[in-house]
Design a protein around this motif. Structure first.
Motif, PDB file in Angstrom:
ATOM      1  N   PRO A   1      52.017  44.911  49.482  1.00  0.00           N
ATOM      2  CA  PRO A   1      50.617  44.984  49.891  1.00  0.00           C
ATOM      3  C   PRO A   1      49.731  45.305  48.690  1.00  0.00           C
ATOM      4  O   PRO A   1      50.129  46.086  47.809  1.00  0.00           O
ATOM      5  N   PRO A   2      48.524  44.722  48.594  1.00  0.00           N
ATOM      6  CA  PRO A   2      47.669  44.931  47.422  1.00  0.00           C
ATOM      7  C   PRO A   2      47.368  46.395  47.121  1.00  0.00           C
ATOM      8  O   PRO A   2      47.158  46.753  45.957  1.00  0.00           O
ATOM      9  N   ALA A   3      47.363  47.249  48.154  1.00  0.00           N
ATOM     10  CA  ALA A   3      47.054  48.662  47.933  1.00  0.00           C
ATOM     11  C   ALA A   3      48.266  49.470  47.474  1.00  0.00           C
ATOM     12  O   ALA A   3      48.111  50.635  47.088  1.00  0.00           O
ATOM     13  N   ASP A   4      49.440  48.878  47.499  1.00  0.00           N
ATOM     14  CA  ASP A   4      50.647  49.586  47.058  1.00  0.00           C
ATOM     15  C   ASP A   4      50.542  49.895  45.570  1.00  0.00           C
ATOM     16  O   ASP A   4      50.228  49.005  44.772  1.00  0.00           O
TER      17      ASP A   4
ATOM     18  N   ASN B   1      35.717  40.553  37.956  1.00  0.00           N
ATOM     19  CA  ASN B   1      34.843  41.606  37.423  1.00  0.00           C
ATOM     20  C   ASN B   1      34.512  42.650  38.480  1.00  0.00           C
ATOM     21  O   ASN B   1      34.432  43.852  38.179  1.00  0.00           O
ATOM     22  N   ASN B   2      34.332  42.223  39.719  1.00  0.00           N
ATOM     23  CA  ASN B   2      34.056  43.169  40.794  1.00  0.00           C
ATOM     24  C   ASN B   2      35.255  44.089  41.025  1.00  0.00           C
ATOM     25  O   ASN B   2      35.098  45.313  41.148  1.00  0.00           O
ATOM     26  N   ASN B   3      36.453  43.515  41.045  1.00  0.00           N
ATOM     27  CA  ASN B   3      37.652  44.335  41.231  1.00  0.00           C
ATOM     28  C   ASN B   3      37.952  45.184  40.001  1.00  0.00           C
ATOM     29  O   ASN B   3      38.552  46.256  40.114  1.00  0.00           O
ATOM     30  N   LEU B   4      37.525  44.721  38.829  1.00  0.00           N
ATOM     31  CA  LEU B   4      37.660  45.531  37.619  1.00  0.00           C
ATOM     32  C   LEU B   4      36.851  46.813  37.770  1.00  0.00           C
ATOM     33  O   LEU B   4      37.310  47.912  37.448  1.00  0.00           O
ATOM     34  N   SER B   5      35.636  46.664  38.288  1.00  0.00           N
ATOM     35  CA  SER B   5      34.778  47.824  38.527  1.00  0.00           C
ATOM     36  C   SER B   5      35.398  48.761  39.560  1.00  0.00           C
ATOM     37  O   SER B   5      35.377  49.990  39.405  1.00  0.00           O
ATOM     38  N   THR B   6      36.007  48.193  40.603  1.00  0.00           N
ATOM     39  CA  THR B   6      36.653  49.008  41.633  1.00  0.00           C
ATOM     40  C   THR B   6      37.822  49.791  41.042  1.00  0.00           C
ATOM     41  O   THR B   6      37.993  50.985  41.322  1.00  0.00           O
ATOM     42  N   SER B   7      38.622  49.133  40.220  1.00  0.00           N
ATOM     43  CA  SER B   7      39.746  49.811  39.569  1.00  0.00           C
ATOM     44  C   SER B   7      39.250  50.975  38.723  1.00  0.00           C
ATOM     45  O   SER B   7      39.824  52.071  38.747  1.00  0.00           O
TER      46      SER B   7
ATOM     47  N   HIS C   1      47.218  45.369  40.525  1.00  0.00           N
ATOM     48  CA  HIS C   1      45.874  45.545  41.062  1.00  0.00           C
ATOM     49  C   HIS C   1      45.234  44.168  41.262  1.00  0.00           C
ATOM     50  O   HIS C   1      45.460  43.247  40.461  1.00  0.00           O
ATOM     51  N   PRO C   2      44.442  43.999  42.327  1.00  0.00           N
ATOM     52  CA  PRO C   2      43.814  42.689  42.563  1.00  0.00           C
ATOM     53  C   PRO C   2      43.058  42.131  41.358  1.00  0.00           C
ATOM     54  O   PRO C   2      43.026  40.920  41.157  1.00  0.00           O
ATOM     55  N   THR C   3      42.472  43.004  40.530  1.00  0.00           N
ATOM     56  CA  THR C   3      41.742  42.478  39.377  1.00  0.00           C
ATOM     57  C   THR C   3      42.665  41.765  38.402  1.00  0.00           C
ATOM     58  O   THR C   3      42.266  40.775  37.773  1.00  0.00           O
ATOM     59  N   LEU C   4      43.907  42.236  38.257  1.00  0.00           N
ATOM     60  CA  LEU C   4      44.845  41.553  37.369  1.00  0.00           C
ATOM     61  C   LEU C   4      45.230  40.196  37.947  1.00  0.00           C
ATOM     62  O   LEU C   4      45.279  39.192  37.220  1.00  0.00           O
ATOM     63  N   VAL C   5      45.494  40.150  39.245  1.00  0.00           N
ATOM     64  CA  VAL C   5      45.833  38.873  39.877  1.00  0.00           C
ATOM     65  C   VAL C   5      44.663  37.900  39.750  1.00  0.00           C
ATOM     66  O   VAL C   5      44.851  36.719  39.412  1.00  0.00           O
ATOM     67  N   ASP C   6      43.438  38.373  39.977  1.00  0.00           N
ATOM     68  CA  ASP C   6      42.255  37.516  39.849  1.00  0.00           C
ATOM     69  C   ASP C   6      42.128  36.962  38.434  1.00  0.00           C
ATOM     70  O   ASP C   6      41.837  35.778  38.237  1.00  0.00           O
TER      71      ASP C   6
END
Length: 208
Positions: free
Chosen positions: A55-58, A95-101, A63-68
């Protein structure tokens, strides 16, 4: 193991950014993995592919930003005109997920790796100032996480109470430690060499 893919089949697809199917994601990741040395990126392929099923949250999942970012660079390496429309959307999501990370201090090693890939993409697109700014973000985070202070590629078992620093847990094994060393150099070498491209001077000094 690397996924097999048919470049001609991908090139003939007429798709929009919202049409990123699971099969197309696999194909783009396969393209990236087969071309990763072109962007000075390396990782344990088998371990990475296995982690994609989590799961992405595991915390053990990428992290989703790396996959993106991997999908973004996979689009670029595909050279398929029909995939060009994906790039802007993937860049925005990465970039959005980078900010979230960053804001959640979540899997910051993946933050650095994704930032490195985004910088590479900017550079390939001739966006040199954006590439410079992005790689400096990578370098700052790499130093913040202590990647510049890894003493050796030799991994030593430590008890769970000891950590590399407060942002990254101690690497689980020699593979993870090696990936962190590689990530540091992937960030720092373009930063040293890229300053002149952006008409800036960078002086990098090792920690005492």
């Amino acid at each position: 193991m690397v996924w097999n893919y048919d470049p001609s089949a991908i090139a003939n697809l007429q798709i929009q950014p919202s049409d990123l199917t699971p099969r197309l994601r696999e194909d783009l990741i396969g393209i990236f993995l087969q071309n990763r040395e072109k962007c000075y990126f390396d990782l344990h392929v088998g371990r990475f592919i296995a982690s994609l099923s989590l799961p992405p949250a595991d915390p053990q999942a990428p992290h989703p930003t790396l996959v993106d970012a991997i999908l973004l660079v996979g689009c670029y390496f595909s050279r398929a005109p029909s995939l060009a429309g994906f790039e802007n959307g993937l860049l925005a999501v990465a970039n959005n997920n980078l900010s979230t990370s960053f804001h959640h201090t979540d899997r910051l090693h993946d933050f650095i790796r994704a930032s490195n890939l985004i910088a590479f993409y900017y550079f390939c697109k001739g966006m040199y100032l954006e590439a410079y700014q992005q790689i400096m973000t990578s370098c700052h985070m790499a130093v913040t996480c202590g990647l510049h202070q890894i003493p050796s590629s030799a991994w030593i078992t430590m008890d769970g109470s000891e950590e590399n620093d407060k942002f990254l847990p101690y690497p689980e094994d020699a593979v993870e430690q090696g990936e962190r060393i590689h990530t540091f150099w992937q960030a720092s070498m373009p930063a040293v060499g890229g300053g002149s491209t952006a008409d800036r001077t960078i002086i990098a000094r090792p920690s005492a």
